[in-house]
Write a protein that holds these residues in place. Structure first.
Motif, PDB file in Angstrom:
ATOM      1  N   ILE A  52       0.835  -1.199   0.000  1.00  0.00           N
ATOM      2  CA  ILE A  52       0.000   0.000   0.000  1.00  0.00           C
ATOM      3  C   ILE A  52       0.871   1.250   0.000  1.00  0.00           C
ATOM      4  O   ILE A  52       0.669   2.181  -0.791  1.00  0.00           O
ATOM      5  N   LEU A  53       1.859   1.260   0.868  1.00  0.00           N
ATOM      6  CA  LEU A  53       2.725   2.429   0.966  1.00  0.00           C
ATOM      7  C   LEU A  53       3.615   2.590  -0.251  1.00  0.00           C
ATOM      8  O   LEU A  53       3.896   3.707  -0.686  1.00  0.00           O
ATOM      9  N   ALA A  54       4.047   1.480  -0.824  1.00  0.00           N
ATOM     10  CA  ALA A  54       4.840   1.545  -2.051  1.00  0.00           C
ATOM     11  C   ALA A  54       4.023   2.159  -3.181  1.00  0.00           C
ATOM     12  O   ALA A  54       4.533   2.983  -3.965  1.00  0.00           O
ATOM     13  N   GLY A  55       2.756   1.774  -3.282  1.00  0.00           N
ATOM     14  CA  GLY A  55       1.895   2.372  -4.293  1.00  0.00           C
ATOM     15  C   GLY A  55       1.716   3.861  -4.085  1.00  0.00           C
ATOM     16  O   GLY A  55       1.708   4.643  -5.049  1.00  0.00           O
ATOM     17  N   LEU A  56       1.588   4.274  -2.840  1.00  0.00           N
ATOM     18  CA  LEU A  56       1.442   5.699  -2.532  1.00  0.00           C
ATOM     19  C   LEU A  56       2.702   6.483  -2.897  1.00  0.00           C
ATOM     20  O   LEU A  56       2.626   7.574  -3.465  1.00  0.00           O
ATOM     21  N   VAL A  57       3.856   5.936  -2.564  1.00  0.00           N
ATOM     22  CA  VAL A  57       5.116   6.612  -2.894  1.00  0.00           C
ATOM     23  C   VAL A  57       5.285   6.709  -4.408  1.00  0.00           C
ATOM     24  O   VAL A  57       5.672   7.753  -4.942  1.00  0.00           O
ATOM     25  N   ALA A  58       4.976   5.620  -5.116  1.00  0.00           N
ATOM     26  CA  ALA A  58       5.213   5.578  -6.556  1.00  0.00           C
ATOM     27  C   ALA A  58       4.322   6.558  -7.316  1.00  0.00           C
ATOM     28  O   ALA A  58       4.761   7.154  -8.306  1.00  0.00           O
ATOM     29  N   ILE A  59       3.078   6.754  -6.886  1.00  0.00           N
ATOM     30  CA  ILE A  59       2.172   7.633  -7.616  1.00  0.00           C
ATOM     31  C   ILE A  59       2.416   9.101  -7.285  1.00  0.00           C
ATOM     32  O   ILE A  59       1.927   9.996  -7.989  1.00  0.00           O
ATOM     33  N   THR A  60       3.197   9.380  -6.264  1.00  0.00           N
ATOM     34  CA  THR A  60       3.367  10.759  -5.794  1.00  0.00           C
ATOM     35  C   THR A  60       3.962  11.675  -6.860  1.00  0.00           C
ATOM     36  O   THR A  60       3.561  12.836  -6.970  1.00  0.00           O
ATOM     37  N   ALA A  61       4.873  11.186  -7.663  1.00  0.00           N
ATOM     38  CA  ALA A  61       5.511  12.047  -8.673  1.00  0.00           C
ATOM     39  C   ALA A  61       4.580  12.400  -9.815  1.00  0.00           C
ATOM     40  O   ALA A  61       4.643  13.503 -10.367  1.00  0.00           O
ATOM     41  N   GLY A  62       3.696  11.485 -10.202  1.00  0.00           N
ATOM     42  CA  GLY A  62       2.905  11.697 -11.407  1.00  0.00           C
ATOM     43  C   GLY A  62       1.412  11.719 -11.201  1.00  0.00           C
ATOM     44  O   GLY A  62       0.650  11.619 -12.174  1.00  0.00           O
ATOM     45  N   PHE A  86       4.155   7.244 -18.264  1.00  0.00           N
ATOM     46  CA  PHE A  86       2.696   7.258 -18.194  1.00  0.00           C
ATOM     47  C   PHE A  86       2.063   8.639 -18.212  1.00  0.00           C
ATOM     48  O   PHE A  86       0.833   8.739 -18.231  1.00  0.00           O
ATOM     49  N   ASN A  87       2.856   9.705 -18.197  1.00  0.00           N
ATOM     50  CA  ASN A  87       2.250  11.024 -18.241  1.00  0.00           C
ATOM     51  C   ASN A  87       1.497  11.212 -19.558  1.00  0.00           C
ATOM     52  O   ASN A  87       2.027  10.927 -20.634  1.00  0.00           O
ATOM     53  N   LEU A  88       0.267  11.685 -19.484  1.00  0.00           N
ATOM     54  CA  LEU A  88      -0.588  11.785 -20.657  1.00  0.00           C
ATOM     55  C   LEU A  88      -0.052  12.750 -21.703  1.00  0.00           C
ATOM     56  O   LEU A  88      -0.332  12.597 -22.899  1.00  0.00           O
ATOM     57  N   GLU A  89       0.710  13.743 -21.298  1.00  0.00           N
ATOM     58  CA  GLU A  89       1.185  14.767 -22.231  1.00  0.00           C
ATOM     59  C   GLU A  89       2.634  14.574 -22.664  1.00  0.00           C
ATOM     60  O   GLU A  89       3.027  15.022 -23.740  1.00  0.00           O
ATOM     61  N   THR A  90       3.443  13.909 -21.829  1.00  0.00           N
ATOM     62  CA  THR A  90       4.868  13.789 -22.154  1.00  0.00           C
ATOM     63  C   THR A  90       5.393  12.353 -22.113  1.00  0.00           C
ATOM     64  O   THR A  90       6.568  12.124 -22.385  1.00  0.00           O
ATOM     65  N   GLY A  91       4.546  11.391 -21.764  1.00  0.00           N
ATOM     66  CA  GLY A  91       5.006  10.033 -21.533  1.00  0.00           C
ATOM     67  C   GLY A  91       5.349   9.256 -22.791  1.00  0.00           C
ATOM     68  O   GLY A  91       4.705   9.401 -23.838  1.00  0.00           O
ATOM     69  N   LEU A  92       6.344   8.405 -22.685  1.00  0.00           N
ATOM     70  CA  LEU A  92       6.791   7.572 -23.795  1.00  0.00           C
ATOM     71  C   LEU A  92       5.672   6.658 -24.286  1.00  0.00           C
ATOM     72  O   LEU A  92       5.516   6.446 -25.496  1.00  0.00           O
ATOM     73  N   LEU A  93       4.880   6.100 -23.388  1.00  0.00           N
ATOM     74  CA  LEU A  93       3.838   5.161 -23.774  1.00  0.00           C
ATOM     75  C   LEU A  93       2.667   5.837 -24.468  1.00  0.00           C
ATOM     76  O   LEU A  93       1.770   5.147 -24.970  1.00  0.00           O
ATOM     77  N   TYR A  94       2.656   7.138 -24.501  1.00  0.00           N
ATOM     78  CA  TYR A  94       1.629   7.877 -25.226  1.00  0.00           C
ATOM     79  C   TYR A  94       2.208   8.541 -26.476  1.00  0.00           C
ATOM     80  O   TYR A  94       1.647   9.497 -27.000  1.00  0.00           O
TER      81      TYR A  94
END
Length: 506
Positions: free
Chosen positions: A344-354, A410-418
């Motif tokens: 749970i905490l790992a998910g919270l830390v990981a999403i914090t940047a984006g 994963f960023n919608l405007e700058t991400g590689l996967l988009y």
């Protein structure tokens, strides 16, 4: 036998009776006798309504607030509430870390988690806030406006109502600074001297964290503008600026301290389980709630983006908890509660940047990957003999790095996967390496200085009997039987890598 009314009348003094029977009260007595109690209640209520109405009418003569002023007040109120939520996360860290460690060190851990926020507040007020946000035109480090003495422009803020008041902005940022120092506490728990930890926390918050934060969160910070007009390093709420910085400092501290007595012997890893998983779980839930101040509050405004950020934050946390549960279950044959918390905490830390710029599906994927990573990371650091009692390095450093990289994917405007190319991912990698390198060098210098001149670690005898008595002269559970120490008493438990159970997290 006289009635109560008669007894009360006889007990009255002549003066009271004369006042009650005064002729000018007769009309009021007649009116009162004709009215029901409900009508009597309406009399003072009517008076209150008339008073409020009159006050409102007078207030109409004042100039009404503008739309901009109302929005400014809403922004300031929301950021203040978010700051309080982040400050309350200190309770979560305290509960979590205490539960994952042994009861003989509970007072020491609680003391560190409580005093570190007080120290961080003063250090950030005196020096850190100015180094981080002062002199916003300087790309390397701030300055001026020491002790919160500058105006809005001195810290790169627009005047109110367009910008936040300096006081609100400082409180919110001080809460983040305290979080970075608290992360270190878990990794060095159960064997570090109290005074050494306090000194390191002051220097980390006052200098290192503030300087690297200026590179990213100051308007003209050089990492933020690394790509010029094409953009630069992005970390919305601090996967790197807060969590990885705290994680790098924690890693170096754990490495220089060495493992706890009895953790690694004869080529084997001996589990040292935490003493109270109930309060560890409570700590996790407090942190989960507090993160709704951490991430949505970083919008620094009360607008439509706030609930969106809250949803991405929650989705990542949930996904991380689920995948960590499944991974530990498949790997070890049991669903490990410590890994559920870690996930749970790992998910919270990981999403914090984006959290502001990814889709809902992106948030779920980021959190899910974090939950898998944290399980294997805990075992990896045990395999290289880095003793981290609460998994702080795995949660905050490793997943802080992953979350920062995820912005470039994963960023919608700058991400590689988009289909936006590799540029943003390159900026993210550069920022991770630069901030990590600076923090490692700074932490190494400070930890080595403390180890050389003060001695970082308590004596083996103090560690065996517990830091509560050695460092504080008291016990958290006075009168309870203390658990056996793996070094002092019982036979160490030999475990294969597939059987390791670490009480992990922060």
């Amino acid at each position: 036998m006289k009635s109560r009314k008669e007894r009360r009348r006889l007990s009255e003094s002549p003066r009271d009776r004369s006042l009650r029977d005064a002729p000018y009260l007769t009309p009021f007595k007649v009116i009162a006798s004709k009215l029901s109690p409900y009508w009597l209640f309406c009399i003072p209520l009517t008076a209150i309504i008339v008073l409020v109405w009159n006050t409102a009418a007078i207030a109409q003569d004042d100039v009404p607030p503008t739309t901009e002023e109302i929005q400014g007040i809403l922004n300031s109120t929301w950021v203040l509430i978010a700051a309080i939520l982040v400050i309350f996360m200190n309770a979560g860290f305290g509960m979590l870390e205490t539960g994952f460690c042994r009861q003989k060190n509970a007072v020491n851990i609680l003391s560190k988690n409580l005093i570190v926020f007080a120290l961080a507040t003063i250090a950030f007020w005196a020096i850190g806030f100015s180094l981080m946000f002062g002199n916003p035109d300087n790309a390397i480090f701030g300055g001026g406006g020491w002790f919160l003495s500058g105006d809005s422009a001195a810290y790169g803020l627009d005047p109110f109502p367009a910008g936040l008041p300096v006081s609100v902005f400082f409180l919110f940022q001080a809460a983040f600074a305290g979080t970075a120092a608290t992360i270190v506490s878990g990794a060095v728990a159960e064997r570090i001297k109290f005074v050494d930890f306090l000194i390191f926390s002051l220097l980390l918050v006052g200098i290192s964290y503030a300087i690297t934060g200026h590179w990213v969160w100051s308007a003209n910070g050089w990492l933020f503008n690394l790509g010029g007009e094409n953009g630069g390093f992005r970390d919305f709420a601090g996967s790197t600026v807060v969590h990885s910085v705290g994680g790098w400092a924690a890693l170096m501290g754990a490495a220089f301290l060495g493992a706890r007595e009895g953790k690694y012997r004869d080529g084997q890893i001996n589990a040292i389980p935490g003493h109270n998983m109930s309060i560890a779980t409570l700590g996790c839930l407090i942190l989960w709630i507090g993160w709704f101040g951490f991430n949505p509050g970083s919008q620094l405004a009360a607008d439509e983006a706030v609930p969106y950020i809250a949803v991405t934050t929650n989705l990542a946390a949930a996904a991380g908890g689920i995948t960590a549960t499944a991974t530990s279950w498949l790997k070890d044959g049991k669903p490990d509660l410590s890994m559920i918390i870690n996930g749970i905490l790992a998910g919270l830390v990981a999403i914090t940047a984006g959290c502001d710029g990814v889709s809902y599906w992106g948030a779920v994927i980021i959190g899910a990957i974090a939950g898998v990573i944290v399980v294997f990371s805990v075992y990896f650091f045990d395999s290289i003999r880095i003793d981290d009692p609460v998994g702080a390095v795995s949660v905050h450093l490793v997943n802080g790095i992953w979350g920062t990289l995820a912005v470039g994917l994963f960023n919608l405007e700058t991400g590689l996967l988009y289909g936006k190319g590799f540029a943003q991912l390159g900026y993210q990698i550069a920022g991770i390496l630069i901030i990590g390198g600076f923090t490692v060098v700074f932490s190494t210098v400070v930890w080595l200085a403390l180890k050389t001149f003060m001695g970082m670690r308590v004596s083996p005898e103090e560690e065996i009997h517990g830091l509560d008595i050695a460092e504080h002269g008291m016990e958290a559970y006075n009168g309870f039987v203390t658990e056996s120490d793996t070094f002092a008493g019982g036979t160490p438990i030999s475990m294969s890598s597939s059987d390791i159970r670490t009480g992990s997290e922060i």
